[in-house]
Scaffold this motif. Sequence first.
Motif, PDB file in Angstrom:
ATOM      1  N   ASN A   1       0.819  -1.219   0.000  1.00  0.00           N
ATOM      2  CA  ASN A   1       0.000   0.000   0.000  1.00  0.00           C
ATOM      3  C   ASN A   1       0.854   1.271   0.000  1.00  0.00           C
ATOM      4  OD1 ASN A   1      -2.374  -1.502   0.020  1.00  0.00           O
ATOM      5  ND2 ASN A   1      -2.518  -1.519   2.251  1.00  0.00           N
TER       6      ASN A   1
ATOM      7  N   VAL B   1       2.217   1.737  -3.473  1.00  0.00           N
ATOM      8  CA  VAL B   1       1.141   2.150  -4.380  1.00  0.00           C
ATOM      9  C   VAL B   1       0.809   3.625  -4.185  1.00  0.00           C
ATOM     10  CG1 VAL B   1      -1.323   1.877  -4.869  1.00  0.00           C
ATOM     11  CG2 VAL B   1       0.137  -0.143  -4.644  1.00  0.00           C
ATOM     12  N   THR B   2       0.727   4.056  -2.928  1.00  0.00           N
ATOM     13  CA  THR B   2       0.406   5.457  -2.633  1.00  0.00           C
ATOM     14  C   THR B   2       1.441   6.402  -3.238  1.00  0.00           C
ATOM     15  OG1 THR B   2      -0.689   4.851  -0.563  1.00  0.00           O
ATOM     16  CG2 THR B   2       0.027   7.132  -0.786  1.00  0.00           C
TER      17      THR B   2
ATOM     18  N   MET C   1       1.139   6.511  -7.080  1.00  0.00           N
ATOM     19  CA  MET C   1      -0.027   7.280  -7.535  1.00  0.00           C
ATOM     20  C   MET C   1       0.229   8.790  -7.476  1.00  0.00           C
ATOM     21  SD  MET C   1      -3.201   5.147  -5.822  1.00  0.00           S
ATOM     22  CE  MET C   1      -4.387   6.342  -6.413  1.00  0.00           C
TER      23      MET C   1
ATOM     24  N   ASN D   1       0.615   2.295 -14.986  1.00  0.00           N
ATOM     25  CA  ASN D   1      -0.708   1.833 -14.592  1.00  0.00           C
ATOM     26  C   ASN D   1      -0.583   1.283 -13.170  1.00  0.00           C
ATOM     27  OD1 ASN D   1      -3.094   0.396 -14.132  1.00  0.00           O
ATOM     28  ND2 ASN D   1      -3.285  -0.197 -16.275  1.00  0.00           N
ATOM     29  N   VAL D   2      -0.891   2.135 -12.184  1.00  0.00           N
ATOM     30  CA  VAL D   2      -0.678   1.768 -10.787  1.00  0.00           C
ATOM     31  C   VAL D   2      -1.585   0.620 -10.356  1.00  0.00           C
ATOM     32  CG1 VAL D   2      -0.661   2.608  -8.414  1.00  0.00           C
ATOM     33  CG2 VAL D   2       0.061   4.114 -10.264  1.00  0.00           C
ATOM     34  N   ASP D   3      -2.800   0.578 -10.875  1.00  0.00           N
ATOM     35  CA  ASP D   3      -3.711  -0.519 -10.529  1.00  0.00           C
ATOM     36  C   ASP D   3      -3.117  -1.859 -10.950  1.00  0.00           C
ATOM     37  OD1 ASP D   3      -5.557   1.181  -9.420  1.00  0.00           O
ATOM     38  OD2 ASP D   3      -6.756   1.365 -11.251  1.00  0.00           O
ATOM     39  N   ALA D   4      -2.523  -1.867 -12.148  1.00  0.00           N
ATOM     40  CA  ALA D   4      -1.914  -3.104 -12.645  1.00  0.00           C
ATOM     41  C   ALA D   4      -0.711  -3.493 -11.787  1.00  0.00           C
ATOM     42  CB  ALA D   4      -1.490  -2.926 -14.097  1.00  0.00           C
TER      43      ALA D   4
ATOM     44  N   GLN E   1      -0.259  -2.719  -8.605  1.00  0.00           N
ATOM     45  CA  GLN E   1      -0.768  -3.181  -7.306  1.00  0.00           C
ATOM     46  C   GLN E   1      -1.248  -4.628  -7.416  1.00  0.00           C
ATOM     47  OE1 GLN E   1      -4.185  -1.042  -5.838  1.00  0.00           O
ATOM     48  NE2 GLN E   1      -3.860  -1.720  -3.728  1.00  0.00           N
ATOM     49  N   HIS E   2      -1.983  -4.922  -8.486  1.00  0.00           N
ATOM     50  CA  HIS E   2      -2.475  -6.291  -8.697  1.00  0.00           C
ATOM     51  C   HIS E   2      -1.300  -7.251  -8.844  1.00  0.00           C
ATOM     52  CE1 HIS E   2      -5.073  -9.534 -10.084  1.00  0.00           C
ATOM     53  NE2 HIS E   2      -4.227  -9.709 -11.106  1.00  0.00           N
TER      54      HIS E   2
END
Length: 278
Positions: A214, A217-218, A221, A230-233, A235-236
């Motif tokens: 987390n 990721v923060t 972003m 692509n931060v979502d990718a 993180q996944h």
Amino acid sequence: MVCPYCGAELADEAQFCVECGAALDGTRATPVANPAVAPAPVGSPAPSKKPKKGVVIAIVCAAVIVVGGGGGLAYHLYQQHVQEQEQYESAHSKHALVVSVKAEGWDTDNGASRVPVRVKGKTVDGKKVDKVEYVASDGSGIKLIQGKYTLKAAGSPIAADGTIYQVPCTKAELTLDDAFAKGEKIDLAELAEQDSVLDFTPIDAADVTDDEINDAVTLAMAYKGKDAPNVDALQHAAMNRRDTAVAAKKAAEEAKAVTEAADAGAADAGAADEKKEA
């Protein structure tokens, strides 16, 4: 009648010459107080006195000196202003920093997030600086004007495969002054007092925590550049990598436990057989 002083033609009954102002009494003319210079008629402007030649020359020379001195002073002030302007522009020109980063499997050109770097210090104007900048794989991403700064990793980047890294505690001390040319690019690795500034070690995937993911990721972003990943990718990828590693580790531990239990059972059976035979 003709004026005996200036030769002007006058009426016979004139008592004064209308040209030079001399007093006349019929056939004779009587000059006024100063015959050399007759008084001007009433209402006429007073004659101006011409300055002597020496006085004129002195005034002209004085004027030349004043103008020349003023011009020299103006040029000196202009040159001083130009120099101060150049010094100000040099001190406030931004220097692009090249930061050396080592992180296995990390490549921003392949979709990884940039390395967050905290920059703290003071500018040449004494203004405090405390901000997070983002460094790409080629070391670019930070620009600073003259001042004194400390650079330290603010967190972990995320590799394209989801790798999370141990944040290094090393830091770089940097002083930007007139030793660097205006707008000069500065490679921290080339400075004598600098080593590899940021050296990231991958954390074992099974040991990565949710907080570590987390946090990374923060920070990722917060970067809004055109090459933002692509931060979502990411993180996944990080969570999937961790969960897969945890599952594999658990399966390995369970298999090991089964093997150890089987071995223990076999050992017990062997011991029983030996006891029975005895």
